[in-house]
Write a protein that holds these residues in place. Sequence first.
Motif, PDB file in Angstrom:
ATOM      1  N   GLN A   1       0.582 -16.117  15.879  1.00  0.00           N
ATOM      2  CA  GLN A   1       1.191 -16.473  14.602  1.00  0.00           C
ATOM      3  C   GLN A   1       0.433 -15.859  13.428  1.00  0.00           C
ATOM      4  O   GLN A   1       1.017 -15.561  12.390  1.00  0.00           O
ATOM      5  CB  GLN A   1       1.223 -17.998  14.440  1.00  0.00           C
ATOM      6  N   SER A   2      -0.862 -15.673  13.589  1.00  0.00           N
ATOM      7  CA  SER A   2      -1.670 -15.134  12.496  1.00  0.00           C
ATOM      8  C   SER A   2      -1.595 -13.618  12.402  1.00  0.00           C
ATOM      9  O   SER A   2      -2.103 -13.031  11.437  1.00  0.00           O
ATOM     10  CB  SER A   2      -3.139 -15.556  12.679  1.00  0.00           C
ATOM     11  N   THR A   3      -0.957 -12.974  13.379  1.00  0.00           N
ATOM     12  CA  THR A   3      -0.913 -11.514  13.393  1.00  0.00           C
ATOM     13  C   THR A   3      -0.325 -10.911  12.121  1.00  0.00           C
ATOM     14  O   THR A   3      -0.909  -9.966  11.561  1.00  0.00           O
ATOM     15  CB  THR A   3      -0.159 -11.016  14.639  1.00  0.00           C
ATOM     16  N   PRO A   4       0.818 -11.389  11.608  1.00  0.00           N
ATOM     17  CA  PRO A   4       1.329 -10.790  10.362  1.00  0.00           C
ATOM     18  C   PRO A   4       0.343 -10.887   9.213  1.00  0.00           C
ATOM     19  O   PRO A   4       0.175  -9.935   8.442  1.00  0.00           O
ATOM     20  CB  PRO A   4       2.599 -11.612  10.082  1.00  0.00           C
ATOM     21  N   LEU A   5      -0.320 -12.035   9.106  1.00  0.00           N
ATOM     22  CA  LEU A   5      -1.299 -12.248   8.041  1.00  0.00           C
ATOM     23  C   LEU A   5      -2.477 -11.297   8.176  1.00  0.00           C
ATOM     24  O   LEU A   5      -2.829 -10.567   7.245  1.00  0.00           O
ATOM     25  CB  LEU A   5      -1.790 -13.701   8.077  1.00  0.00           C
ATOM     26  N   TYR A   6      -3.101 -11.283   9.357  1.00  0.00           N
ATOM     27  CA  TYR A   6      -4.303 -10.486   9.550  1.00  0.00           C
ATOM     28  C   TYR A   6      -4.006  -8.988   9.593  1.00  0.00           C
ATOM     29  O   TYR A   6      -4.809  -8.179   9.120  1.00  0.00           O
ATOM     30  CB  TYR A   6      -5.015 -10.921  10.829  1.00  0.00           C
ATOM     31  N   LYS A   7      -2.879  -8.627  10.183  1.00  0.00           N
ATOM     32  CA  LYS A   7      -2.520  -7.214  10.244  1.00  0.00           C
ATOM     33  C   LYS A   7      -2.297  -6.668   8.832  1.00  0.00           C
ATOM     34  O   LYS A   7      -2.771  -5.573   8.494  1.00  0.00           O
ATOM     35  CB  LYS A   7      -1.259  -7.038  11.087  1.00  0.00           C
ATOM     36  N   ALA A   8      -1.600  -7.440   8.000  1.00  0.00           N
ATOM     37  CA  ALA A   8      -1.377  -7.008   6.617  1.00  0.00           C
ATOM     38  C   ALA A   8      -2.694  -6.926   5.859  1.00  0.00           C
ATOM     39  O   ALA A   8      -2.926  -5.990   5.091  1.00  0.00           O
ATOM     40  CB  ALA A   8      -0.423  -7.975   5.920  1.00  0.00           C
ATOM     41  N   ARG A   9      -3.564  -7.905   6.084  1.00  0.00           N
ATOM     42  CA  ARG A   9      -4.859  -7.908   5.400  1.00  0.00           C
ATOM     43  C   ARG A   9      -5.663  -6.668   5.779  1.00  0.00           C
ATOM     44  O   ARG A   9      -6.282  -6.031   4.921  1.00  0.00           O
ATOM     45  CB  ARG A   9      -5.649  -9.169   5.774  1.00  0.00           C
ATOM     46  N   PHE A  10      -5.656  -6.324   7.077  1.00  0.00           N
ATOM     47  CA  PHE A  10      -6.420  -5.166   7.533  1.00  0.00           C
ATOM     48  C   PHE A  10      -5.814  -3.865   7.010  1.00  0.00           C
ATOM     49  O   PHE A  10      -6.528  -2.961   6.562  1.00  0.00           O
ATOM     50  CB  PHE A  10      -6.465  -5.147   9.059  1.00  0.00           C
ATOM     51  N   GLU A  11      -4.489  -3.769   7.053  1.00  0.00           N
ATOM     52  CA  GLU A  11      -3.838  -2.517   6.655  1.00  0.00           C
ATOM     53  C   GLU A  11      -3.887  -2.278   5.159  1.00  0.00           C
ATOM     54  O   GLU A  11      -3.674  -1.148   4.708  1.00  0.00           O
ATOM     55  CB  GLU A  11      -2.387  -2.526   7.151  1.00  0.00           C
ATOM     56  N   GLU A  12      -4.182  -3.307   4.379  1.00  0.00           N
ATOM     57  CA  GLU A  12      -4.347  -3.136   2.936  1.00  0.00           C
ATOM     58  C   GLU A  12      -5.653  -2.415   2.593  1.00  0.00           C
ATOM     59  O   GLU A  12      -5.806  -1.878   1.500  1.00  0.00           O
ATOM     60  CB  GLU A  12      -4.339  -4.497   2.235  1.00  0.00           C
ATOM     61  N   LEU A  13      -6.585  -2.403   3.533  1.00  0.00           N
ATOM     62  CA  LEU A  13      -7.882  -1.784   3.284  1.00  0.00           C
ATOM     63  C   LEU A  13      -7.781  -0.258   3.349  1.00  0.00           C
ATOM     64  O   LEU A  13      -6.998   0.287   4.133  1.00  0.00           O
ATOM     65  CB  LEU A  13      -8.904  -2.261   4.328  1.00  0.00           C
ATOM     66  N   PRO A  14      -8.596   0.454   2.559  1.00  0.00           N
ATOM     67  CA  PRO A  14      -8.651   1.914   2.670  1.00  0.00           C
ATOM     68  C   PRO A  14      -9.158   2.331   4.050  1.00  0.00           C
ATOM     69  O   PRO A  14      -9.771   1.531   4.766  1.00  0.00           O
ATOM     70  CB  PRO A  14      -9.653   2.312   1.570  1.00  0.00           C
ATOM     71  N   ALA A  15      -8.919   3.587   4.410  1.00  0.00           N
ATOM     72  CA  ALA A  15      -9.239   4.075   5.761  1.00  0.00           C
ATOM     73  C   ALA A  15     -10.709   3.887   6.116  1.00  0.00           C
ATOM     74  O   ALA A  15     -11.041   3.444   7.221  1.00  0.00           O
ATOM     75  CB  ALA A  15      -8.845   5.546   5.881  1.00  0.00           C
ATOM     76  N   GLN A  16     -11.621   4.232   5.189  1.00  0.00           N
ATOM     77  CA  GLN A  16     -13.050   4.080   5.492  1.00  0.00           C
ATOM     78  C   GLN A  16     -13.428   2.613   5.660  1.00  0.00           C
ATOM     79  O   GLN A  16     -14.239   2.266   6.538  1.00  0.00           O
ATOM     80  CB  GLN A  16     -13.909   4.719   4.388  1.00  0.00           C
TER      81      GLN A  16
END
Length: 540
Positions: free
Chosen positions: A293-308
């Motif tokens: 259930q937390s995947t959408p939340l955490y995936k979005a949080r991670f993908e918001e970060l720059p590549a480095q």
Amino acid sequence: MTEQLLLHGIAVYNPGILSKEELKRYFVARQPLLKKLLDELKREQPGKTPQHRLIVGTRGMGKTTLLHRFALAVAEDAILSAHWLPLTFPEEQYNIARLSDLWVNCLDALGDSLEASGNSDLLDELDACVDELPSEEDERAKTALQALMDFADRLGRRLLLLIDSLDIVLERLKKSHWEIREVLGHEPRLMLVGASARVLEVTYEYESAFYDFFKIHELKGLGEDEMRDVLCRLAEVDNNTAITRMIEQQPARLRALHTLTGGNPRTAVWLYGVLAQGIEGDVRSDLERLLDQSTPLYKARFEELPAQSQKVVDAMAIHWDPLTARQLAERTRLPVNTVSTQVVRLAEQGVVEKVPLRPGKKNGFQIAERFFNIWYLMRASRRVRRRLIWLVQFLKVFYSQDELKVRAHHHLHNGERGGSDDRIRRAEYAFSLASAVDDPIISSALERSALQTMRGDSKLKKELAALLRFDDPDGKLKALADSLDFMQELKDRVIAARTQWPSGIEADAFASALKGSLTLTPEEKRQVIEALPDWENRQI
């Protein structure tokens, strides 16, 4: 109530569907900021342009719930509701592409408010007005804004725009920033309180339209006292006295929960659902469901970060334990200076935290929200035993050693059941408990139980081989597995031997006695078997 609202995440993700009483009952963590916002709103002067506000916090920190609770508090306050009409919006306004869309959405939000209050006549007029808006963009935006102001005048109230995910809205309206600033900077009938998952660059870039425009309120993780209040309120609503007692009597447990959640209110609510299941609950299944259930939340949080930043977070999460900037540089193959800059920025964003390393005076960095780290480990680890690290780390943090021992005894005395899939899960859970519990006797019993479960199913033997190969550097598990194989072959040979057993002695009993002998060495046991008739002289 707990199962519906907490484990399945309905209210966690959509506070707007809660009734007024439920919203007030569950809103615990952000009471001081709510009071501050209400007090500041009361100080706004009629006829003067208000101070617009921006609430910033990572996903799950309670921004959406705060906006809904703020709207309700304004509506229920006799003084504020006489002057202000709060308008709420969907969390994501995907239909915004042009400036006119923003003002039309404001009209729609006003329509929702009119409908809720039963003002059907004015609602009909508003709907007709929206239908008649011109199609040419500039004229449409101008007309929609003017209509919004006209309706505000007819209601005799100023409009409080509570816009969630403001970062997404402003990103979609880049070309209209100065026009929006012009309206908000000079229109006393509009006040914007926005929420964003990140600090907006346009608020601190000198040449940007919104430079130094908003008063910013940052939502940080809850403190331990706030976490206690949240869990106690949930236990009160759920009538779960066991959890209330645990919170009051086990301060170390509360600290562990605080560490696991990183003070994130949404995660705290999730984990309360696991906590409420007690010893009979299937902790792994509950946890897997929550992680899913937390995947959408955490995936979005991670993908918001720059590549480095993603590269640094990946290296940190996979390792679990704190790492220095130099160690991170080695793992990511990035320059130390680059890594240092990244971890400072990530710490400011609340993604990572600085922790002291022992022994010595150095500091290390780790993922601030340990539950996010557990989610990352679950998705990133594929090998049989390696993929269980997420479960091991959760068990260590979430349960005390006494509770782990109770769970271990419960597992050991709860017999085998189900097919191969059930047995592999049972074995994996036993291995995880064995790694988490600090009692060597219980740990050994759990490992033996897991090995016996897997050895008894031909389908699982490949899994067992992979497990022993990838995660048994000291050979302990392999030695135990070899010992169990020896004992099983010993028993099979005794039973298969064509021996005339003395009266009162049966092959099964003899095999069990020989297997359980503490005085004979494995070699001596082998010699006993070799002396039996029909024994092929081969090394066991």
